[in-house]
Scaffold this motif. Structure first.
Motif, short mmCIF file in Angstrom:
data_model
loop_
_atom_site.label_atom_id
_atom_site.label_comp_id
_atom_site.label_asym_id
_atom_site.label_seq_id
_atom_site.Cartn_x
_atom_site.Cartn_y
_atom_site.Cartn_z
N ILE A 103 0.86 -1.18 0.00
CA ILE A 103 0.00 0.00 0.00
C ILE A 103 0.90 1.23 0.00
O ILE A 103 1.77 1.37 0.86
CB ILE A 103 -0.90 0.04 1.25
CG1 ILE A 103 -1.80 -1.19 1.30
CG2 ILE A 103 -1.74 1.30 1.27
CD1 ILE A 103 -2.50 -1.35 2.63
N GLY A 104 0.69 2.14 -0.94
CA GLY A 104 1.47 3.37 -0.97
C GLY A 104 1.72 3.84 -2.38
O GLY A 104 1.41 3.15 -3.35
N GLN A 105 2.31 5.02 -2.48
CA GLN A 105 2.61 5.58 -3.79
C GLN A 105 3.73 4.80 -4.49
O GLN A 105 4.75 4.52 -3.88
CB GLN A 105 3.03 7.04 -3.66
CG GLN A 105 1.89 7.99 -3.32
CD GLN A 105 0.85 8.05 -4.42
OE1 GLN A 105 -0.28 7.60 -4.26
NE2 GLN A 105 1.23 8.60 -5.56
N LEU A 106 3.49 4.48 -5.74
CA LEU A 106 4.52 3.83 -6.56
C LEU A 106 5.26 4.93 -7.32
O LEU A 106 5.07 5.16 -8.51
CB LEU A 106 3.89 2.83 -7.53
CG LEU A 106 3.49 1.46 -6.95
CD1 LEU A 106 2.34 1.59 -5.95
CD2 LEU A 106 3.06 0.52 -8.07
N PHE A 145 10.03 4.05 -4.90
CA PHE A 145 9.58 2.66 -4.96
C PHE A 145 10.55 1.85 -5.82
O PHE A 145 10.91 2.25 -6.92
CB PHE A 145 8.17 2.63 -5.56
CG PHE A 145 7.56 1.28 -5.69
CD1 PHE A 145 6.98 0.66 -4.59
CD2 PHE A 145 7.52 0.63 -6.92
CE1 PHE A 145 6.40 -0.60 -4.72
CE2 PHE A 145 6.93 -0.61 -7.05
CZ PHE A 145 6.37 -1.23 -5.95
N ASP A 146 10.98 0.69 -5.32
CA ASP A 146 11.98 -0.13 -6.01
C ASP A 146 11.30 -1.11 -6.96
O ASP A 146 10.95 -2.23 -6.58
CB ASP A 146 12.84 -0.87 -4.99
CG ASP A 146 14.10 -1.46 -5.59
OD1 ASP A 146 14.12 -1.67 -6.82
OD2 ASP A 146 15.06 -1.73 -4.85
N GLY A 185 -1.30 5.11 -6.23
CA GLY A 185 -1.10 5.77 -7.51
C GLY A 185 0.24 5.40 -8.13
O GLY A 185 1.22 5.17 -7.43
N TYR A 186 0.27 5.30 -9.44
CA TYR A 186 1.51 4.93 -10.12
C TYR A 186 1.65 5.71 -11.43
O TYR A 186 0.66 6.17 -12.01
CB TYR A 186 1.56 3.43 -10.41
CG TYR A 186 0.38 2.89 -11.21
CD1 TYR A 186 0.39 2.92 -12.60
CD2 TYR A 186 -0.74 2.37 -10.56
CE1 TYR A 186 -0.69 2.44 -13.33
CE2 TYR A 186 -1.81 1.89 -11.29
CZ TYR A 186 -1.78 1.92 -12.67
OH TYR A 186 -2.85 1.45 -13.39
N SER A 187 2.89 5.86 -11.88
CA SER A 187 3.18 6.61 -13.09
C SER A 187 3.19 5.67 -14.30
O SER A 187 3.20 4.44 -14.16
CB SER A 187 4.53 7.30 -12.97
OG SER A 187 5.56 6.33 -12.90
N GLY A 228 -4.07 0.73 -8.35
CA GLY A 228 -4.27 2.17 -8.33
C GLY A 228 -4.68 2.70 -6.97
O GLY A 228 -4.69 1.99 -5.96
N TYR A 229 -5.00 4.00 -6.96
CA TYR A 229 -5.41 4.66 -5.71
C TYR A 229 -6.69 4.04 -5.18
O TYR A 229 -7.61 3.71 -5.93
CB TYR A 229 -5.62 6.16 -5.95
CG TYR A 229 -6.28 6.86 -4.78
CD1 TYR A 229 -5.55 7.20 -3.65
CD2 TYR A 229 -7.65 7.16 -4.80
CE1 TYR A 229 -6.15 7.83 -2.57
CE2 TYR A 229 -8.25 7.79 -3.73
CZ TYR A 229 -7.51 8.12 -2.61
OH TYR A 229 -8.11 8.73 -1.54
#
Length: 377
Positions: A215-218, A222-223, A244-246, A263-264
């Motif tokens: 759980i958390g922002q990617l 983030f590795d 959320g991720y790019s 996703g979020y």
């Protein structure tokens, strides 16, 4: 203790998505406390455009008024001189705060609360204030002010002149505690008590799912490479990544069949996902920013009694007792296997007890006691 109210100066324009939202909610649940939540400052002209576009602002919550905060010129212009800063930023903010105190809080006993050193440049005269330092801002490449020549002095002044400074990282607390002789505290992140499940019997049953969860922002902390290795090592597991991720992260993980990018997700829905995890992970890059990270998600995983594996960062000492900590990718994978194999009901119970002691109401109770003690001195 007299009636005490707060003014929060946020770094997020949307209260509902503000990552410290549940902390503020815990504050306003204390007795007769009222609060004002100011969104980040915006120029008056931008505000007029919003008004004439008929865009609706957020509705206020119980005991909480959400307001826009206006300045007369953009902050980048104001930073060019003290006179500009005072006339076009500090003075307008002071007038708006004075109005809010009279009309919404109805008391002079008000504490301001803000979150980043650059906010001190225009909020320094709104004393008394609480400054909450929750990240290693100095090494945060996304925080532009960290590269400013004013950063170090501003941070020292911000801490020195605060009523209280709260620091979520124990390493940062050790580094900064000498700046202020009293009123500076280690204040680790916490969770909402509503996240802790009430159905203990179901929690104590063996989790038959094969899910490795995050759980958390990617983001750039983030590795991705570590997660790809986990995906290959645990082909029989689903790797569920919530946050959320790019586009870059999506492309990097797109070829991994057992990885799900969800996703979020609203905080209220996290429990339904966490309860299906077999284990929670904190796969961060090995860099100077992450070394000071005290992952909130460990406590979120613990709320369901889950085993956890994390990279070696600034984890609370008591949380370390029930989890695996890895220094390399290979160690991380070995630790996941060990935590899954060695998990017990006793460990699950101990993790839940840790989570129960690390909720936002625990933090606010601590803070209110400090405020009360300060008033009696």
């Amino acid at each position: 203790m007299s009636i005490l109210n707060f003014i929060f100066f946020s770094i997020a324009s949307d209260f509902k998505s503000f990552h410290r939202k549940r902390e503020i909610e815990a504050v306003i649940k204390v007795g007769d406390v009222k609060a004002v939540y100011y969104k980040p400052p915006e120029s008056f002209l931008k505000g007029l455009r919003r008004i004439f576009s008929f865009r609706k602002d957020e509705q206020e919550f119980d005991n909480l008024k959400i307001l826009n905060l206006y300045v007369l010129i953009p902050m980048t212009w104001a930073l060019k001189s003290k006179a500009l800063m005072y006339l076009f930023v500090e003075l307008p903010i002071k007038l708006q705060v004075s109005y809010a105190r009279r009309n919404y809080l109805n008391t002079k006993d008000v504490i301001s609360w803000f979150y980043k050193p650059n906010q001190y440049l225009y909020l320094k005269n709104l004393k008394p204030y609480i400054y909450l330092h929750y990240d290693n801002y100095k090494d945060d490449i996304s925080y532009k002010f960290s590269s400013s020549a004013q950063f170090d002095k501003t941070l020292i002044d911000c801490i020195s002149n605060s009523l209280f400074t709260l620091i979520s990282s124990s390493k940062l607390y050790e580094a900064y505690k000498t700046i202020k002789s009293n009123g500076i505290y280690y204040y680790p992140n916490a969770i909402s008590r509503e996240l802790i499940p009430s159905d203990v019997d179901k929690l104590n049953k063996q989790n038959e799912n094969k899910v490795i969860g995050f759980i958390g922002q990617l983001d750039n902390s983030f590795d991705v490479e570590l997660v790809k290795k986990i995906s290959k090592a645990f082909k029989g597991y689903s790797i569920r990544l919530i946050g959320g991720y790019s586009e870059v992260v999506f492309e990097a993980l797109d070829g991994c069949e057992n990885i799900e990018l969800l996703g979020y997700m609203k905080y209220e829905l996290l429990g339904e996902e966490i309860k299906n995890f077999s284990i929670g992970i904190c796969p961060y890059k090995d860099n100077s920013f992450n070394k000071f990270r005290n992952p909130l998600k460990i406590t979120e995983y613990y709320s369901y009694g889950l085993p956890v594996v994390s990279v070696n960062c600034d984890i609370d000492d008591k949380a370390k007792e029930f989890m695996g900590i890895a220094n390399t990718h290979d160690e991380f994978i070995k630790s996941i296997k060990a935590q899954l194999a060695e998990n017990t009901l006793s460990k699950n119970i101990q993790r839940r007890k840790y989570a129960e002691k690390n909720c936002w109401d625990n933090r606010i109770s601590f803070l209110m006691n400090k405020i009360s003690d300060n008033k009696t001195q």
